[in-house]
Design a protein around this motif. Sequence first.
Motif, PDB file in Angstrom:
ATOM      1  N   PRO A 140       9.934 -10.411  49.619  1.00  0.00           N
ATOM      2  CA  PRO A 140       9.100 -11.079  48.386  1.00  0.00           C
ATOM      3  C   PRO A 140       8.408  -9.881  48.001  1.00  0.00           C
ATOM      4  O   PRO A 140       6.934  -9.931  48.393  1.00  0.00           O
ATOM      5  N   ILE A 141       8.778  -9.090  46.885  1.00  0.00           N
ATOM      6  CA  ILE A 141       8.197  -7.937  46.581  1.00  0.00           C
ATOM      7  C   ILE A 141       6.851  -8.061  46.234  1.00  0.00           C
ATOM      8  O   ILE A 141       5.893  -7.219  46.428  1.00  0.00           O
ATOM      9  N   LEU A 142       6.228  -9.330  45.627  1.00  0.00           N
ATOM     10  CA  LEU A 142       4.693  -9.238  45.326  1.00  0.00           C
ATOM     11  C   LEU A 142       3.801  -9.543  46.189  1.00  0.00           C
ATOM     12  O   LEU A 142       2.552  -9.422  46.033  1.00  0.00           O
ATOM     13  N   VAL A 143       4.548  -9.878  47.417  1.00  0.00           N
ATOM     14  CA  VAL A 143       3.602 -10.163  48.637  1.00  0.00           C
ATOM     15  C   VAL A 143       3.349  -8.596  49.173  1.00  0.00           C
ATOM     16  O   VAL A 143       3.946  -7.933  49.226  1.00  0.00           O
ATOM     17  N   LYS A 144       1.945  -8.634  49.665  1.00  0.00           N
ATOM     18  CA  LYS A 144       1.510  -7.234  49.885  1.00  0.00           C
ATOM     19  C   LYS A 144       2.125  -6.723  51.175  1.00  0.00           C
ATOM     20  O   LYS A 144       2.603  -5.377  51.231  1.00  0.00           O
ATOM     21  N   ALA A 145       2.205  -7.535  51.985  1.00  0.00           N
ATOM     22  CA  ALA A 145       3.182  -7.205  53.511  1.00  0.00           C
ATOM     23  C   ALA A 145       4.218  -7.693  53.787  1.00  0.00           C
ATOM     24  O   ALA A 145       3.889  -8.906  53.876  1.00  0.00           O
ATOM     25  N   ARG A 146       5.239  -7.576  53.639  1.00  0.00           N
ATOM     26  CA  ARG A 146       6.478  -8.164  54.015  1.00  0.00           C
ATOM     27  C   ARG A 146       7.303  -7.761  55.251  1.00  0.00           C
ATOM     28  O   ARG A 146       7.352  -6.506  55.664  1.00  0.00           O
ATOM     29  N   ASP A 147       7.589  -8.690  55.970  1.00  0.00           N
ATOM     30  CA  ASP A 147       8.259  -8.303  57.400  1.00  0.00           C
ATOM     31  C   ASP A 147      10.118  -8.328  56.915  1.00  0.00           C
ATOM     32  O   ASP A 147      10.530  -9.427  56.604  1.00  0.00           O
ATOM     33  N   ILE A 148      10.868  -7.421  57.445  1.00  0.00           N
ATOM     34  CA  ILE A 148      12.167  -7.482  57.462  1.00  0.00           C
ATOM     35  C   ILE A 148      12.783  -6.954  58.731  1.00  0.00           C
ATOM     36  O   ILE A 148      12.075  -6.539  59.480  1.00  0.00           O
ATOM     37  N   SER A 149      14.010  -7.388  59.040  1.00  0.00           N
ATOM     38  CA  SER A 149      14.346  -7.437  60.334  1.00  0.00           C
ATOM     39  C   SER A 149      14.979  -5.926  60.544  1.00  0.00           C
ATOM     40  O   SER A 149      15.648  -5.428  59.796  1.00  0.00           O
ATOM     41  N   VAL A 150      14.833  -5.492  61.764  1.00  0.00           N
ATOM     42  CA  VAL A 150      15.409  -4.180  62.190  1.00  0.00           C
ATOM     43  C   VAL A 150      16.498  -4.624  63.202  1.00  0.00           C
ATOM     44  O   VAL A 150      16.087  -4.947  64.265  1.00  0.00           O
ATOM     45  N   VAL A 151      17.791  -4.413  62.608  1.00  0.00           N
ATOM     46  CA  VAL A 151      18.730  -5.227  63.466  1.00  0.00           C
ATOM     47  C   VAL A 151      19.645  -4.279  64.374  1.00  0.00           C
ATOM     48  O   VAL A 151      20.365  -4.757  65.305  1.00  0.00           O
ATOM     49  N   GLY A 152      19.502  -2.908  64.331  1.00  0.00           N
ATOM     50  CA  GLY A 152      19.920  -2.038  65.414  1.00  0.00           C
ATOM     51  C   GLY A 152      19.609  -0.535  65.132  1.00  0.00           C
ATOM     52  O   GLY A 152      18.921  -0.238  64.052  1.00  0.00           O
ATOM     53  N   GLY A 153      20.304   0.236  65.896  1.00  0.00           N
ATOM     54  CA  GLY A 153      20.162   1.578  65.487  1.00  0.00           C
ATOM     55  C   GLY A 153      21.189   2.385  66.426  1.00  0.00           C
ATOM     56  O   GLY A 153      21.900   1.727  67.164  1.00  0.00           O
ATOM     57  N   THR A 154      21.058   3.544  66.165  1.00  0.00           N
ATOM     58  CA  THR A 154      21.798   4.753  66.868  1.00  0.00           C
ATOM     59  C   THR A 154      21.273   5.813  67.156  1.00  0.00           C
ATOM     60  O   THR A 154      19.982   5.995  66.970  1.00  0.00           O
ATOM     61  N   GLY A 155      21.714   6.693  68.003  1.00  0.00           N
ATOM     62  CA  GLY A 155      21.244   7.965  68.393  1.00  0.00           C
ATOM     63  C   GLY A 155      19.977   7.549  69.198  1.00  0.00           C
ATOM     64  O   GLY A 155      19.808   6.850  70.335  1.00  0.00           O
ATOM     65  N   ASP A 156      18.796   7.909  69.036  1.00  0.00           N
ATOM     66  CA  ASP A 156      17.327   7.980  69.557  1.00  0.00           C
ATOM     67  C   ASP A 156      17.043   6.542  69.463  1.00  0.00           C
ATOM     68  O   ASP A 156      16.073   5.749  70.157  1.00  0.00           O
ATOM     69  N   PHE A 157      17.722   5.713  68.480  1.00  0.00           N
ATOM     70  CA  PHE A 157      17.593   4.332  68.673  1.00  0.00           C
ATOM     71  C   PHE A 157      18.550   3.340  69.067  1.00  0.00           C
ATOM     72  O   PHE A 157      18.717   2.114  68.544  1.00  0.00           O
ATOM     73  N   PHE A 158      19.415   3.763  69.938  1.00  0.00           N
ATOM     74  CA  PHE A 158      20.469   3.194  70.582  1.00  0.00           C
ATOM     75  C   PHE A 158      19.957   1.578  71.037  1.00  0.00           C
ATOM     76  O   PHE A 158      19.227   1.476  71.855  1.00  0.00           O
ATOM     77  N   MET A 159      20.676   0.722  70.447  1.00  0.00           N
ATOM     78  CA  MET A 159      20.444  -0.604  70.972  1.00  0.00           C
ATOM     79  C   MET A 159      18.992  -0.976  70.826  1.00  0.00           C
ATOM     80  O   MET A 159      18.769  -2.110  71.406  1.00  0.00           O
ATOM     81  N   HIS A 160      18.381  -0.592  69.886  1.00  0.00           N
ATOM     82  CA  HIS A 160      16.833  -1.002  69.255  1.00  0.00           C
ATOM     83  C   HIS A 160      16.778  -1.963  68.436  1.00  0.00           C
ATOM     84  O   HIS A 160      17.594  -2.242  67.459  1.00  0.00           O
ATOM     85  N   ARG A 161      15.925  -3.147  68.418  1.00  0.00           N
ATOM     86  CA  ARG A 161      15.711  -3.921  67.609  1.00  0.00           C
ATOM     87  C   ARG A 161      14.138  -4.195  67.225  1.00  0.00           C
ATOM     88  O   ARG A 161      13.269  -4.086  68.279  1.00  0.00           O
TER      89      ARG A 161
END
Length: 189
Positions: A140-161
């Motif tokens: 919701p672009i007009l909201v100052k701080a918006r949360d989105i999901s971090v669904v995964g990663g690779t390398g140094d972020f292997f299996m991170h959420r």
Amino acid sequence: MASSAKNCIILVALFLFSISSSSAFPMGKKQRPKPCKELVLYFHDIIYNGNNAGNATSAIVAAPHGANLTILAPQFHFGNIAVFDDPITLDNNLHSKPVGRAQGLYIYDTKNTFTAWLGFSFSLNYTAYKGTINFIGADPILVKARDISVVGGTGDFFMHRGVATIVTDAFEGEVYFRLRVDIKFYECW
Ligand SMILES: *[C@@H]1O[C@H](CO)[C@@H](O)[C@H](O)[C@H]1NC(C)=O
Ligand SMILES: *[C@@H]1O[C@H](CO)[C@@H](O)[C@H](O)[C@H]1NC(C)=O
Ligand SMILES: *[C@@H]1O[C@H](CO)[C@@H](O)[C@H](O)[C@H]1NC(C)=O
């Protein structure tokens, strides 16, 4: 004495309320756990406008009927899709040495206000971290701080959420914007 203690409690309560209401959808009653890893990064989006091909980092690739791929569509840009390949920096300076690329797309998906749906990855390659972080969510672009999901990663972020809080740090016309991304991982490996 009693009344000043009461005032103090009210102030603390107001303070906590202002913290918890700073995002579009605060977490509710449960207390957020402590993140196991946190990164604050910036990325910079320069939208192609017909005469900045040299430094544009994003392109409108879809537009609703009657609009074109040069200017974001009227009616809250509904129906536009942009693909981006943006530099990521550690501070808010576009000209700082990039530490990776933010790559993916945003879709303007509401007809009566500015919102976008985001799907993108950070590919990081610098001394502190090498790997990808994958993001998905409603913005919701007009909201100052918006949360989105971090669904995964690779390398140094292997299996991170986790969850990323996005703040629009700069917005210059329809050509440049900069997002500050505060990534908090609640699952590390
Ligand atoms: C993009 O390039 C143009 C022309 O070279 C320049 O005027 C403009 O400031 C640049 N935009 C950004 C955001 O660096
Ligand atoms: C794109 O649409 C805008 C706004 O309707 C218009 O001003 C512009 O000339 C169009 N550009 C092209 C290349 O058709
Ligand atoms: C990361 O950077 C190093 C040094 O510049 C380069 O050799 C390597 O190919 C890069 N890795 C990726 C995945 O881009």
